[in-house]
Design a protein around this motif. Sequence first.
Motif, short mmCIF file in Angstrom:
data_model
loop_
_atom_site.label_atom_id
_atom_site.label_comp_id
_atom_site.label_asym_id
_atom_site.label_seq_id
_atom_site.Cartn_x
_atom_site.Cartn_y
_atom_site.Cartn_z
N THR A 198 0.82 -1.20 0.00
CA THR A 198 0.00 0.00 0.00
C THR A 198 0.86 1.25 0.00
O THR A 198 0.58 2.23 -0.71
CB THR A 198 -0.94 0.00 1.22
N LEU A 199 1.93 1.25 0.79
CA LEU A 199 2.82 2.41 0.83
C LEU A 199 3.51 2.59 -0.52
O LEU A 199 3.65 3.74 -0.99
CB LEU A 199 3.85 2.23 1.94
N ALA A 200 3.93 1.50 -1.14
CA ALA A 200 4.56 1.61 -2.46
C ALA A 200 3.58 2.17 -3.48
O ALA A 200 3.94 3.04 -4.30
CB ALA A 200 5.07 0.25 -2.90
N ASP A 201 2.33 1.70 -3.45
CA ASP A 201 1.32 2.21 -4.36
C ASP A 201 1.04 3.69 -4.09
O ASP A 201 0.84 4.48 -5.02
CB ASP A 201 0.03 1.41 -4.23
N ARG A 202 1.02 4.05 -2.83
CA ARG A 202 0.78 5.44 -2.43
C ARG A 202 1.88 6.35 -2.98
O ARG A 202 1.59 7.41 -3.56
CB ARG A 202 0.75 5.47 -0.90
N ARG A 203 3.13 5.92 -2.84
CA ARG A 203 4.24 6.72 -3.36
C ARG A 203 4.20 6.82 -4.89
O ARG A 203 4.50 7.87 -5.46
CB ARG A 203 5.56 6.11 -2.90
N ALA A 204 3.82 5.72 -5.52
CA ALA A 204 3.73 5.74 -6.99
C ALA A 204 2.65 6.72 -7.44
O ALA A 204 2.84 7.46 -8.42
CB ALA A 204 3.44 4.34 -7.51
N ARG A 205 1.53 6.74 -6.75
CA ARG A 205 0.45 7.65 -7.12
C ARG A 205 0.85 9.10 -6.87
O ARG A 205 0.53 9.99 -7.67
CB ARG A 205 -0.81 7.28 -6.33
N GLN A 206 1.55 9.36 -5.81
CA GLN A 206 2.04 10.72 -5.54
C GLN A 206 3.02 11.17 -6.61
O GLN A 206 2.95 12.31 -7.09
CB GLN A 206 2.70 10.76 -4.16
N ALA A 207 3.94 10.28 -6.98
CA ALA A 207 4.89 10.61 -8.03
C ALA A 207 4.18 10.84 -9.36
O ALA A 207 4.57 11.72 -10.15
CB ALA A 207 5.93 9.51 -8.17
N GLU A 208 3.14 10.06 -9.61
CA GLU A 208 2.37 10.23 -10.83
C GLU A 208 1.75 11.63 -10.89
O GLU A 208 1.74 12.29 -11.93
CB GLU A 208 1.29 9.16 -10.93
#
Length: 300
Positions: A198-208
Motif C-alpha cells: 500500500t505504501l509503495a502504491d501510495r508513493r507511486a500515485r504521488q509521483a504520478e
Amino acid sequence: MAQIIAARFWRPLALAAVAALLLAGCSALRLGYQQAPSLIYWWVDGYADLDDAQSGRVRQDIDRFLAWHRQTELPAYADRLRQWRALAAADLSAEQVCAQTEVLRTVATRLIERGHEPLARLALSLTPAQLQHMERHQAKSNEGFEKDFLRGSAEQRLERRLERAVDRYETIYGALSNAQVAQVRQSLRDAPFDPARTLADRRARQAELLGLIRQLQAAQAGRTAGDGPAPRAAAQALQAWLQRGLFAAPSAGGEAAGWVRHGCQAFAALHNSTSAAQRQHAQQEIRRYEDDLRALAAQD
C-alpha cells in the motif's frame, strides 16, 4: 457505515476533506461544515504553500464549490442517511453493504466533476518551489503512514488498527462488547492488507501526480506555439487522475477490491452481532446526522 467501507480507498485531494466532513459522523457536524471553507483552504495551503494571488483564487473556488454543495448535495446525503437508518434496524448481507460502495463512488464522481477544474487551474500555477513543497508534504505524510502501519511488531500494528476500527464502530453503535472487539480483531487479522504494498502504491500515485503537473505545465508553456493543451485538456487529465483514486468496485480485481469485499463482509458480520440497543443507538446517531444535514442545506 460509509466511513468504515471507504476509509482506505477514497483520497481525491481536497475533495476528500469535504467527503470526510460529511460521511465521518463527527459529533459537531454543523460546526464542522460551517468551518469547511477555512478547513479546506488550510489543507490546500499546507499541501502547496499558496502565494497571495493563489490564495485569493482558491478561497473563491472553495466558496463557490461549497455553495453548490450545500444546495445540491446535502439534501441527497440526508435522503441517503434516511435509507441507512432503515437498513440499520435489520440484519445486513455483505452484498447490501457493498451496494453502498457504488453510492459512495457516485458521490465522489460528482465531487470530482465539480471540483477538478479549479484544482487544475491551481496545478498549472504551481511554481517549482511549490512542487518541491508538495514532495516534502507527501514524504511527511508517508512517514505517518509508515509509523502507523509498518513499525513495531505484527501484534502492535494490529492493535493500532484495532483501536481505529473500534472507534469507528462505536461512533455508530456505542460501546462494543468484548466478544465484538474480538470479532473485529479477527477480521483485521484476516484482512488482505499489505501495508508495504500500500505504501509503495501510495508513493507511486504521488509521483504520478507530480509528474502529471510538470508535464501539463511544460505543455501549457508551449501553447503559444500551438502545440500545448488548452486548460480544459489539463483539467481532464487531472480529472482522470482523481477518478483513478476512487476505491475499487467489489467485483473488480486487485488488492483494493479485495479490501472492499472483506470490509463489506466484516461490517455485515459485526452489524448482525449487535443488540437491539446498539441498533437503536445506530438509528439515533444516523438520524442526528440526517437532521444536521437538512438544517445545513436549509441555511442561506
